[in-house]
Scaffold this motif. Sequence first.
Motif, PDB file in Angstrom:
ATOM      1  N   LEU A 251      14.744  14.061  -3.484  1.00  0.00           N
ATOM      2  CA  LEU A 251      14.876  12.617  -3.554  1.00  0.00           C
ATOM      3  C   LEU A 251      13.489  12.023  -3.365  1.00  0.00           C
ATOM      4  N   ALA A 252      13.199  10.920  -4.024  1.00  0.00           N
ATOM      5  CA  ALA A 252      11.881  10.298  -3.911  1.00  0.00           C
ATOM      6  C   ALA A 252      12.017   8.886  -3.360  1.00  0.00           C
ATOM      7  N   LEU A 253      11.135   8.535  -2.424  1.00  0.00           N
ATOM      8  CA  LEU A 253      11.040   7.191  -1.866  1.00  0.00           C
ATOM      9  C   LEU A 253       9.665   6.637  -2.180  1.00  0.00           C
ATOM     10  N   TRP A 254       9.581   5.353  -2.517  1.00  0.00           N
ATOM     11  CA  TRP A 254       8.297   4.691  -2.728  1.00  0.00           C
ATOM     12  C   TRP A 254       8.516   3.187  -2.651  1.00  0.00           C
ATOM     13  N   SER A 255       7.423   2.428  -2.617  1.00  0.00           N
ATOM     14  CA  SER A 255       7.541   0.967  -2.655  1.00  0.00           C
ATOM     15  C   SER A 255       6.990   0.455  -3.981  1.00  0.00           C
ATOM     16  N   ASP A 256       7.627  -0.595  -4.481  1.00  0.00           N
ATOM     17  CA  ASP A 256       7.233  -1.165  -5.771  1.00  0.00           C
ATOM     18  C   ASP A 256       7.798  -2.589  -5.820  1.00  0.00           C
ATOM     19  N   LYS A 257       7.231  -3.416  -6.661  1.00  0.00           N
ATOM     20  CA  LYS A 257       7.722  -4.801  -6.750  1.00  0.00           C
ATOM     21  C   LYS A 257       9.112  -4.877  -7.352  1.00  0.00           C
ATOM     22  N   ASP A 258       9.470  -3.922  -8.238  1.00  0.00           N
ATOM     23  CA  ASP A 258      10.797  -3.959  -8.861  1.00  0.00           C
ATOM     24  C   ASP A 258      11.386  -2.563  -9.126  1.00  0.00           C
ATOM     25  N   CYS A 259      10.788  -1.534  -8.581  1.00  0.00           N
ATOM     26  CA  CYS A 259      11.248  -0.141  -8.704  1.00  0.00           C
ATOM     27  C   CYS A 259      11.206   0.384 -10.134  1.00  0.00           C
ATOM     28  N   SER A 260      10.378  -0.217 -10.970  1.00  0.00           N
ATOM     29  CA  SER A 260      10.272   0.232 -12.359  1.00  0.00           C
ATOM     30  C   SER A 260       9.190   1.295 -12.554  1.00  0.00           C
ATOM     31  N   HIS A 261       8.481   1.660 -11.502  1.00  0.00           N
ATOM     32  CA  HIS A 261       7.407   2.648 -11.598  1.00  0.00           C
ATOM     33  C   HIS A 261       7.676   3.819 -10.658  1.00  0.00           C
ATOM     34  N   PRO A 262       8.614   4.695 -11.018  1.00  0.00           N
ATOM     35  CA  PRO A 262       8.913   5.842 -10.140  1.00  0.00           C
ATOM     36  C   PRO A 262       7.726   6.803 -10.055  1.00  0.00           C
TER      37      PRO A 262
ATOM     38  N   VAL B 196       4.551   7.503  18.072  1.00  0.00           N
ATOM     39  CA  VAL B 196       4.090   6.741  16.911  1.00  0.00           C
ATOM     40  C   VAL B 196       3.384   7.708  15.970  1.00  0.00           C
ATOM     41  N   PRO B 197       3.914   7.928  14.761  1.00  0.00           N
ATOM     42  CA  PRO B 197       3.235   8.797  13.792  1.00  0.00           C
ATOM     43  C   PRO B 197       1.905   8.174  13.361  1.00  0.00           C
ATOM     44  N   HIS B 198       0.903   8.989  13.194  1.00  0.00           N
ATOM     45  CA  HIS B 198      -0.410   8.506  12.767  1.00  0.00           C
ATOM     46  C   HIS B 198      -0.655   8.935  11.325  1.00  0.00           C
ATOM     47  N   LEU B 199       0.035   8.271  10.403  1.00  0.00           N
ATOM     48  CA  LEU B 199      -0.097   8.543   8.972  1.00  0.00           C
ATOM     49  C   LEU B 199      -0.420   7.247   8.244  1.00  0.00           C
ATOM     50  N   PRO B 200      -1.270   7.314   7.235  1.00  0.00           N
ATOM     51  CA  PRO B 200      -1.522   6.119   6.431  1.00  0.00           C
ATOM     52  C   PRO B 200      -0.312   5.855   5.527  1.00  0.00           C
ATOM     53  N   PRO B 201      -0.267   4.693   4.884  1.00  0.00           N
ATOM     54  CA  PRO B 201       0.823   4.436   3.934  1.00  0.00           C
ATOM     55  C   PRO B 201       0.875   5.528   2.867  1.00  0.00           C
TER      56      PRO B 201
ATOM     57  N   ALA C 126       0.815  -1.217   0.000  1.00  0.00           N
ATOM     58  CA  ALA C 126       0.000   0.000   0.000  1.00  0.00           C
ATOM     59  C   ALA C 126       0.848   1.267   0.000  1.00  0.00           C
ATOM     60  N   GLY C 127       2.147   1.142   0.223  1.00  0.00           N
ATOM     61  CA  GLY C 127       3.033   2.300   0.268  1.00  0.00           C
ATOM     62  C   GLY C 127       4.016   2.173   1.417  1.00  0.00           C
ATOM     63  N   ILE C 128       4.691   3.259   1.726  1.00  0.00           N
ATOM     64  CA  ILE C 128       5.620   3.270   2.861  1.00  0.00           C
ATOM     65  C   ILE C 128       4.968   4.051   3.987  1.00  0.00           C
ATOM     66  N   ARG C 129       5.189   3.567   5.228  1.00  0.00           N
ATOM     67  CA  ARG C 129       4.470   4.142   6.364  1.00  0.00           C
ATOM     68  C   ARG C 129       5.405   4.277   7.560  1.00  0.00           C
ATOM     69  N   PRO C 130       5.450   5.492   8.165  1.00  0.00           N
ATOM     70  CA  PRO C 130       6.254   5.648   9.373  1.00  0.00           C
ATOM     71  C   PRO C 130       5.556   4.950  10.548  1.00  0.00           C
ATOM     72  N   VAL C 131       6.318   4.176  11.312  1.00  0.00           N
ATOM     73  CA  VAL C 131       5.732   3.429  12.419  1.00  0.00           C
ATOM     74  C   VAL C 131       6.323   3.802  13.779  1.00  0.00           C
ATOM     75  N   GLU C 132       7.423   4.519  13.777  1.00  0.00           N
ATOM     76  CA  GLU C 132       8.064   4.923  15.021  1.00  0.00           C
ATOM     77  C   GLU C 132       8.926   6.143  14.730  1.00  0.00           C
ATOM     78  N   ALA C 133       8.990   7.078  15.681  1.00  0.00           N
ATOM     79  CA  ALA C 133       9.806   8.278  15.460  1.00  0.00           C
ATOM     80  C   ALA C 133      10.384   8.764  16.786  1.00  0.00           C
ATOM     81  N   ARG C 134      11.456   9.549  16.664  1.00  0.00           N
ATOM     82  CA  ARG C 134      12.114  10.117  17.840  1.00  0.00           C
ATOM     83  C   ARG C 134      12.713  11.466  17.457  1.00  0.00           C
ATOM     84  N   VAL C 135      12.572  12.431  18.326  1.00  0.00           N
ATOM     85  CA  VAL C 135      13.240  13.717  18.165  1.00  0.00           C
ATOM     86  C   VAL C 135      14.007  13.968  19.463  1.00  0.00           C
ATOM     87  N   THR C 136      15.269  14.383  19.359  1.00  0.00           N
ATOM     88  CA  THR C 136      16.104  14.456  20.557  1.00  0.00           C
ATOM     89  C   THR C 136      15.791  15.639  21.459  1.00  0.00           C
ATOM     90  N   SER C 137      15.274  16.724  20.903  1.00  0.00           N
ATOM     91  CA  SER C 137      14.848  17.866  21.727  1.00  0.00           C
ATOM     92  C   SER C 137      13.854  18.676  20.915  1.00  0.00           C
TER      93      SER C 137
END
Length: 129
Positions: A113-124, A73-78, A41-52
Motif C-alpha cells: 500500500l502507498a501513502l503520500w500527500s498531494d493536492k488532489d491525489c492525482s500523482h501517485p 518523537v520520531p526524527h524523520l524528515p517529511p 513537503a510530504g508526510i511526517r511521523p510526529v509521535e509514536a508509541r510501542v506497547t512493549s
Amino acid sequence: MMLCLATGTKVLAFAVSTFTLSWTHSVQRTEWWERWEVTEAGIRPVEARVTSSGAGMEAPEGAVEEADGWHYVPHLPPQHQVFLGASGATVGGWTLCAGDSCQVVGATAGAPLALWSDKDCSHPPETRP
C-alpha cells in the motif's frame, strides 16, 4: 493537501492534516502506533508509541515509559511516499485513522500500500519497493 492511499488500483483521498497508523507486530503481538502530519513537503511521523519491546520493537533512545507503552518523537524528515507491506501473515492489517473514520488496510496478502500527500491525489508514487 490531501492524504492519499493507493490500495492496488484504487486511490483513496482524505482531507486531513493528521492521521494515525497502528498495527500489531507479527511475532511479539504488541501494538505499534504512530501519528503523522500531512504537509506539502510530504508526510511526517510526529509521535509514536510501542506497547512493549522485543523482536525489533525496541523503543528508541529518549523514549518515555507511560502506562500504555513507550512514547517517543520520531526524527524523520517529511517522506514523499511511505509503503506499507501487506503479507497476509500478520495478526491483521494496518489501521489507518483519518478524520472521524478508521479502516483496516493490508489485512490480506497483496501489493504494498502507498501513502503520500498531494493536492488532489492525482500523482501517485512512481517508484515501487
